[in-house]
Scaffold this active site. Structure first.
Site, PDB file in Angstrom:
ATOM      1  N   ASN A 187       0.837  -1.187   0.000  1.00 34.47           N
ATOM      2  CA  ASN A 187       0.000   0.000   0.000  1.00 34.47           C
ATOM      3  C   ASN A 187       0.881   1.249   0.000  1.00 34.47           C
ATOM      4  O   ASN A 187       1.751   1.394   0.862  1.00 34.47           O
ATOM      5  CB  ASN A 187      -0.889  -0.039   1.252  1.00 34.47           C
ATOM      6  CG  ASN A 187      -1.609   1.256   1.514  1.00 34.47           C
ATOM      7  OD1 ASN A 187      -1.894   2.024   0.605  1.00 34.47           O
ATOM      8  ND2 ASN A 187      -1.898   1.504   2.778  1.00 34.47           N
ATOM      9  N   PHE A 213       2.821   5.426  14.731  1.00 33.56           N
ATOM     10  CA  PHE A 213       4.278   5.465  14.628  1.00 33.56           C
ATOM     11  C   PHE A 213       4.773   4.375  13.685  1.00 33.56           C
ATOM     12  O   PHE A 213       5.890   3.888  13.820  1.00 33.56           O
ATOM     13  CB  PHE A 213       4.920   5.248  16.001  1.00 33.56           C
ATOM     14  CG  PHE A 213       4.668   6.349  16.993  1.00 33.56           C
ATOM     15  CD1 PHE A 213       4.416   7.638  16.574  1.00 33.56           C
ATOM     16  CD2 PHE A 213       4.706   6.092  18.354  1.00 33.56           C
ATOM     17  CE1 PHE A 213       4.191   8.654  17.479  1.00 33.56           C
ATOM     18  CE2 PHE A 213       4.484   7.105  19.278  1.00 33.56           C
ATOM     19  CZ  PHE A 213       4.225   8.387  18.848  1.00 33.56           C
ATOM     20  N   CYS A 252       3.654   4.037   9.870  1.00 31.80           N
ATOM     21  CA  CYS A 252       3.585   4.193   8.419  1.00 31.80           C
ATOM     22  C   CYS A 252       4.991   4.288   7.823  1.00 31.80           C
ATOM     23  O   CYS A 252       5.752   5.199   8.164  1.00 31.80           O
ATOM     24  CB  CYS A 252       2.780   5.437   8.071  1.00 31.80           C
ATOM     25  SG  CYS A 252       2.515   5.652   6.308  1.00 31.80           S
ATOM     26  N   ASN A 280       2.197  -2.506  12.369  1.00 28.83           N
ATOM     27  CA  ASN A 280       1.883  -1.692  11.215  1.00 28.83           C
ATOM     28  C   ASN A 280       2.520  -2.374  10.002  1.00 28.83           C
ATOM     29  O   ASN A 280       3.088  -3.454  10.122  1.00 28.83           O
ATOM     30  CB  ASN A 280       2.416  -0.264  11.399  1.00 28.83           C
ATOM     31  CG  ASN A 280       1.582   0.760  10.641  1.00 28.83           C
ATOM     32  OD1 ASN A 280       1.282   0.582   9.468  1.00 28.83           O
ATOM     33  ND2 ASN A 280       1.213   1.834  11.317  1.00 28.83           N
ATOM     34  N   THR A 281       2.434  -1.765   8.850  1.00 27.97           N
ATOM     35  CA  THR A 281       2.873  -2.428   7.624  1.00 27.97           C
ATOM     36  C   THR A 281       4.393  -2.512   7.502  1.00 27.97           C
ATOM     37  O   THR A 281       5.133  -1.743   8.106  1.00 27.97           O
ATOM     38  CB  THR A 281       2.300  -1.702   6.400  1.00 27.97           C
ATOM     39  OG1 THR A 281       2.653  -0.314   6.488  1.00 27.97           O
ATOM     40  CG2 THR A 281       0.792  -1.846   6.342  1.00 27.97           C
ATOM     41  N   CYS A 298      -2.783 -42.189   2.138  1.00 24.35           N
ATOM     42  CA  CYS A 298      -1.768 -41.802   1.165  1.00 24.35           C
ATOM     43  C   CYS A 298      -2.288 -41.946  -0.271  1.00 24.35           C
ATOM     44  O   CYS A 298      -2.850 -42.979  -0.637  1.00 24.35           O
ATOM     45  CB  CYS A 298      -0.526 -42.670   1.348  1.00 24.35           C
ATOM     46  SG  CYS A 298       0.808 -42.309   0.183  1.00 24.35           S
ATOM     47  N   CYS A 318       1.333 -39.607  -4.187  1.00 24.88           N
ATOM     48  CA  CYS A 318       1.793 -38.541  -5.077  1.00 24.88           C
ATOM     49  C   CYS A 318       3.312 -38.432  -5.079  1.00 24.88           C
ATOM     50  O   CYS A 318       3.908 -37.927  -6.029  1.00 24.88           O
ATOM     51  CB  CYS A 318       1.169 -37.206  -4.675  1.00 24.88           C
ATOM     52  SG  CYS A 318       1.711 -36.589  -3.060  1.00 24.88           S
ATOM     53  N   CYS A 360       2.872 -32.495   2.211  1.00 23.86           N
ATOM     54  CA  CYS A 360       1.832 -33.475   1.869  1.00 23.86           C
ATOM     55  C   CYS A 360       0.523 -32.762   1.572  1.00 23.86           C
ATOM     56  O   CYS A 360       0.063 -31.928   2.363  1.00 23.86           O
ATOM     57  CB  CYS A 360       1.640 -34.459   3.019  1.00 23.86           C
ATOM     58  SG  CYS A 360       0.340 -35.688   2.697  1.00 23.86           S
TER      59      CYS A 360
END
Length: 437
Positions: free
Chosen positions: A77, A137, A139, A204-205, A347, A350, A392
């Site tokens: 952002n 405090f 940003c 915060n970010t 199982c 795979c 898994c």
């Protein structure tokens, strides 16, 4: 039914789910819709001082990280604090609080790091009837270049100073929002407590660039061919946020300091995990921006159902329950031994467990047995690393089974010891040897 009413630093709300300070809380229209949907409170999008409004970009403001199914994992952002006039915001806040007296309304504030600036805005906010203030405090972009946001949050002395001003000039509870863009989250938390804060909120970010356009070679989001770092949020930041919440909750210097947990909360389970680690309530942003305000209804129902199922009568029964179980690596029990076990009925063959273990781990899972495709753990090679469980695709197919005391560990040839022992006492630890001498 479980009682999920919440009281956080004296601020009451019908549930612990608040909207974080962000675009969803930028105006009365949004906040009213949020309250109608069921949110317990909001932190109004960050207010700045009186004067010319903040100028935001007029192009893309978000970059994104998606999972393979196009599920949004994180947002970057580059939007700044509110670009609406301060008086308009204050007027709307006052009306919303009058209309919804049972909901929490907290004002996020960011003004220059000068005493007069804080002294001027606090009585204006107080007059709205807001339940508290949150000091932004955190940003990491745009505002930090102006000496605000994370530029303050990265300097503990500044945090303590501003918190003291706010406690001096307002009756409202003070919540200090911390930046994760710092080496040790405990230091700003300690500073906020020293200044007299009533609580901290985090995270915060996180400073980030989510991608680069490989045609224009510009970071995304792109504004006229250029890009900038922004703040990263969403499910991807949840592990970082939970660790920082736990660090503050278990730090002897900040133990007992109320915490509002923020960071990637999308479901009731996310919220319960944050609260178990010490958060008194939670704040949500990206989930609302992704799925709409009504997502809170699933959060409320899920939390209530889980608490009923587990016998937790109120939120006080879960807040901080996991904190004592968070420890430093050096105190983990080195005599605990677990081995992977594959449920052959579940199982699907795979082979992902085998190739992960064969190529990147300890070659402890077969691929063929007697000429037939078969995946089974070789206990003599298994170190119990848990990688196979995580790759898994069938939930519950591979489990980690602890060996009982006295059982022979085929990998080491040594019986499992019933005695707890950690790195601080291990003979290979040079510090332990010094201490022994």
């Amino acid at each position: 039914m479980a009682d999920i009413r919440n009281t956080f630093v004296g601020i009451k709300s019908p549930n612990p789910f608040w909207l974080a300070s962000a675009p969803p809380t930028d105006k009365a229209y949004n906040v009213e819709r949020a309250f109608k949907a069921g949110w317990g409170g909001v932190v109004w999008k960050t207010l700045g001082e009186e004067g010319p409004p903040v100028v935001n970009v007029n192009g893309p403001r978000y970059g994104a990280i998606w999972g393979a199914d196009r599920r949004l994992l994180g947002l970057n952002n580059i939007e700044l604090i509110t670009d609406r006039d301060l008086q308009t915001n204050l007027r709307e806040m006052k009306q919303v609080k009058m209309n919804w007296p049972d909901r929490a309304l907290v004002a996020s504030i960011m003004v220059p790091c000068e005493e007069e600036s804080w002294k001027a805005i606090l009585p204006l906010v107080e007059e709205t009837g807001a339940d508290g203030i949150e000091l932004n405090f955190g940003c990491p972009h745009g505002m930090s270049e102006r000496g605000m946001g994370s530029a303050v949050g990265q300097v503990p002395e500044y945090i303590e100073m501003v918190v003291r001003w706010c406690k001096q000039y307002t009756r409202m509870p003070v919540i200090t929002k911390l930046t994760p863009n710092i080496t040790d989250i405990r230091k700003p938390a300690r500073a906020a407590k020293a200044g007299g804060t009533d609580a901290v909120s985090l995270i915060n970010t996180i400073n980030s660039i989510t991608g680069v356009d490989l045609d224009s070679f510009a970071p995304q989001p792109t504004i006229d061919g250029k890009g900038s770092h922004g703040g990263y949020c969403g499910p991807a930041v949840k592990p970082i946020a939970m660790n920082m919440v736990a660090e503050i909750a278990r730090d002897p210097e900040t133990h007992g300091l109320p915490i509002s947990g923020i960071g990637g909360i999308t479901t009731w389970r996310d919220a319960a995990e944050f609260m178990a680690l010490g958060a008194g309530n939670v704040q949500v942003c990206t989930a609302a921006m992704t799925y709409g305000f009504k997502i809170v209804q699933e959060m409320i129902a899920g939390l209530e159902n889980w608490m009923d199922e587990k016998g937790h009568a109120s939120l006080s029964g879960i807040v901080g329950r996991a904190t004592p179980n968070v420890t430093d690596w050096q105190y983990l029990n080195l005599n605990y031994v677990a081995k992977a076990h594959i449920d052959q009925d579940a199982c699907i063959k795979c082979g992902r467990c085998h190739i992960a273990c064969e190529d990147t781990s300890h070659q402890a899972i077969t691929s063929m047995v007697d000429g037939v495709r078969h995946f089974e753990v070789i206990e003599a090679e298994c170190v119990g690393c848990n990688l196979c469980v995580n790759v898994c695709p069938v939930e519950g197919c591979i489990t980690m089974e602890p060996l009982a005391a006295g059982v022979l560990d085929q990998r080491t040839g040594i019986p499992v010891s019933p005695v707890y022992a950690n790195w601080t006492t291990h003979p290979n630890n040079p510090m332990a040897k010094v201490a022994a001498e």
